[in-house]
Design a protein around this motif. Structure first.
Motif, mmCIF file in Angstrom:
data_model
loop_
_atom_site.group_PDB
_atom_site.id
_atom_site.type_symbol
_atom_site.label_atom_id
_atom_site.label_comp_id
_atom_site.label_asym_id
_atom_site.label_seq_id
_atom_site.Cartn_x
_atom_site.Cartn_y
_atom_site.Cartn_z
ATOM 1 N N GLY A 50 0.819 -1.201 0.000
ATOM 2 C CA GLY A 50 0.000 0.000 0.000
ATOM 3 C C GLY A 50 0.855 1.254 0.000
ATOM 4 O O GLY A 50 2.075 1.199 0.146
ATOM 5 N N GLY A 51 0.195 2.378 -0.160
ATOM 6 C CA GLY A 51 0.921 3.638 -0.152
ATOM 7 C C GLY A 51 0.061 4.758 -0.672
ATOM 8 O O GLY A 51 -1.161 4.628 -0.797
ATOM 9 N N VAL A 52 0.710 5.872 -0.973
ATOM 10 C CA VAL A 52 0.037 7.047 -1.503
ATOM 11 C C VAL A 52 0.394 7.180 -2.978
ATOM 12 O O VAL A 52 1.571 7.116 -3.350
ATOM 13 C CB VAL A 52 0.452 8.318 -0.745
ATOM 14 C CG1 VAL A 52 -0.253 9.538 -1.327
ATOM 15 C CG2 VAL A 52 0.157 8.179 0.741
ATOM 16 N N VAL A 53 -0.620 7.366 -3.796
ATOM 17 C CA VAL A 53 -0.407 7.460 -5.240
ATOM 18 C C VAL A 53 -1.365 8.497 -5.813
ATOM 19 O O VAL A 53 -2.451 8.716 -5.254
ATOM 20 C CB VAL A 53 -0.612 6.071 -5.900
ATOM 21 C CG1 VAL A 53 -2.038 5.589 -5.732
ATOM 22 C CG2 VAL A 53 -0.184 6.079 -7.355
ATOM 23 N N GLN A 54 -0.975 9.123 -6.891
ATOM 24 C CA GLN A 54 -1.865 10.086 -7.544
ATOM 25 C C GLN A 54 -2.905 9.357 -8.380
ATOM 26 O O GLN A 54 -2.689 8.218 -8.825
ATOM 27 C CB GLN A 54 -1.054 11.035 -8.427
ATOM 28 C CG GLN A 54 -0.214 12.029 -7.642
ATOM 29 C CD GLN A 54 0.416 13.074 -8.539
ATOM 30 O OE1 GLN A 54 0.694 12.825 -9.715
ATOM 31 N NE2 GLN A 54 0.647 14.259 -7.996
ATOM 32 N N ALA A 55 -4.020 10.025 -8.591
ATOM 33 C CA ALA A 55 -5.067 9.461 -9.441
ATOM 34 C C ALA A 55 -4.483 9.102 -10.804
ATOM 35 O O ALA A 55 -3.688 9.856 -11.379
ATOM 36 C CB ALA A 55 -6.201 10.459 -9.600
ATOM 37 N N GLY A 56 -4.875 7.920 -11.278
ATOM 38 C CA GLY A 56 -4.348 7.409 -12.528
ATOM 39 C C GLY A 56 -3.150 6.501 -12.357
ATOM 40 O O GLY A 56 -2.726 5.835 -13.314
ATOM 41 N N GLY A 57 -2.612 6.473 -11.170
ATOM 42 C CA GLY A 57 -1.438 5.666 -10.894
ATOM 43 C C GLY A 57 -1.770 4.210 -10.603
ATOM 44 O O GLY A 57 -2.931 3.785 -10.671
ATOM 45 N N SER A 58 -0.724 3.456 -10.257
ATOM 46 C CA SER A 58 -0.871 2.016 -10.018
ATOM 47 C C SER A 58 -0.164 1.617 -8.730
ATOM 48 O O SER A 58 0.802 2.261 -8.304
ATOM 49 C CB SER A 58 -0.255 1.223 -11.177
ATOM 50 O OG SER A 58 -0.905 1.485 -12.401
ATOM 51 N N LEU A 59 -0.666 0.562 -8.157
ATOM 52 C CA LEU A 59 -0.036 -0.087 -7.011
ATOM 53 C C LEU A 59 -0.233 -1.588 -7.139
ATOM 54 O O LEU A 59 -1.220 -2.039 -7.738
ATOM 55 C CB LEU A 59 -0.642 0.379 -5.690
ATOM 56 C CG LEU A 59 -0.272 1.762 -5.148
ATOM 57 C CD1 LEU A 59 -1.109 2.074 -3.922
ATOM 58 C CD2 LEU A 59 1.212 1.848 -4.825
ATOM 59 N N ARG A 60 0.676 -2.338 -6.558
ATOM 60 C CA ARG A 60 0.527 -3.797 -6.507
ATOM 61 C C ARG A 60 0.574 -4.226 -5.047
ATOM 62 O O ARG A 60 1.584 -4.045 -4.369
ATOM 63 C CB ARG A 60 1.630 -4.494 -7.277
ATOM 64 C CG ARG A 60 1.423 -6.003 -7.419
ATOM 65 C CD ARG A 60 2.689 -6.676 -7.872
ATOM 66 N NE ARG A 60 2.451 -8.031 -8.359
ATOM 67 C CZ ARG A 60 3.416 -8.953 -8.447
ATOM 68 N NH1 ARG A 60 4.653 -8.651 -8.094
ATOM 69 N NH2 ARG A 60 3.130 -10.166 -8.907
ATOM 70 N N LEU A 61 -0.525 -4.771 -4.584
ATOM 71 C CA LEU A 61 -0.586 -5.288 -3.229
ATOM 72 C C LEU A 61 -0.183 -6.764 -3.214
ATOM 73 O O LEU A 61 -0.458 -7.498 -4.161
ATOM 74 C CB LEU A 61 -1.999 -5.151 -2.672
ATOM 75 C CG LEU A 61 -2.621 -3.765 -2.684
ATOM 76 C CD1 LEU A 61 -3.980 -3.795 -1.990
ATOM 77 C CD2 LEU A 61 -1.718 -2.739 -2.052
ATOM 78 N N SER A 62 0.452 -7.151 -2.121
ATOM 79 C CA SER A 62 0.799 -8.552 -1.907
ATOM 80 C C SER A 62 0.253 -9.008 -0.561
ATOM 81 O O SER A 62 0.118 -8.206 0.367
ATOM 82 C CB SER A 62 2.321 -8.744 -1.922
ATOM 83 O OG SER A 62 2.868 -8.391 -3.169
ATOM 84 N N CYS A 63 -0.052 -10.270 -0.478
ATOM 85 C CA CYS A 63 -0.490 -10.883 0.781
ATOM 86 C C CYS A 63 0.259 -12.198 0.925
ATOM 87 O O CYS A 63 0.017 -13.140 0.162
ATOM 88 C CB CYS A 63 -1.991 -11.109 0.776
ATOM 89 S SG CYS A 63 -2.619 -12.068 2.178
#
Length: 121
Positions: free
Chosen positions: A8-21
């Motif tokens: 998780g984190g902070v990202v601007q609109a239109g951006g991407s993140l990859r969560l892992s579990c």
């Protein structure tokens, strides 16, 4: 049984993140898994689900076409690739294990502690 989210984190609109579990304490390959999100003060939303062998998945309408769930059973890890993020995707994201107990009224039996995703406009 232990589930731990990351990414998780902070990202601007239109951006991407990859969560892992990353999970431990049980045979990961036998369980369907889900990502569930919650905004403080609001109800939980099941974002996506994947079956035990990764051959089938579900997406909430709110994320369909933007998020992709996947898993690596050899690494005991569940993923959520989130693209085209929007401010209303801001939430605490949990991974959760499907409850397989016969007759259970519950959809999930174990949860991680969550990872915060914040999308700025």
């Amino acid at each position: 049984v232990h589930l731990k989210e990351s990414g998780g984190g902070v990202v601007q609109a239109g951006g991407s993140l990859r969560l892992s579990c990353t999970v431990s304490g049980f045979t990961f390959s036998k369980y369907g898994m889900s990502w569930v999100r919650q905004v403080l003060g609001e109800g939980r939303e099941r974002v996506s689900t994947i079956n035990a062998d990764g051959s089938s998945s579900y997406y909430a309408d709110s994320v369909k076409g933007r998020f992709t769930i996947s898993r690596d059973n050899a690494k005991n890890t569940l993923y959520l690739q989130m693209n085209s993020l929007q401010p209303n995707d801001t939430a605490l994201y949990y991974c959760a294990r499907r409850d397989l107990r016969p007759g259970t009224p519950f959809e999930f039996d174990f949860w991680g502690q969550g990872t915060q995703v914040t999308v700025s406009a």
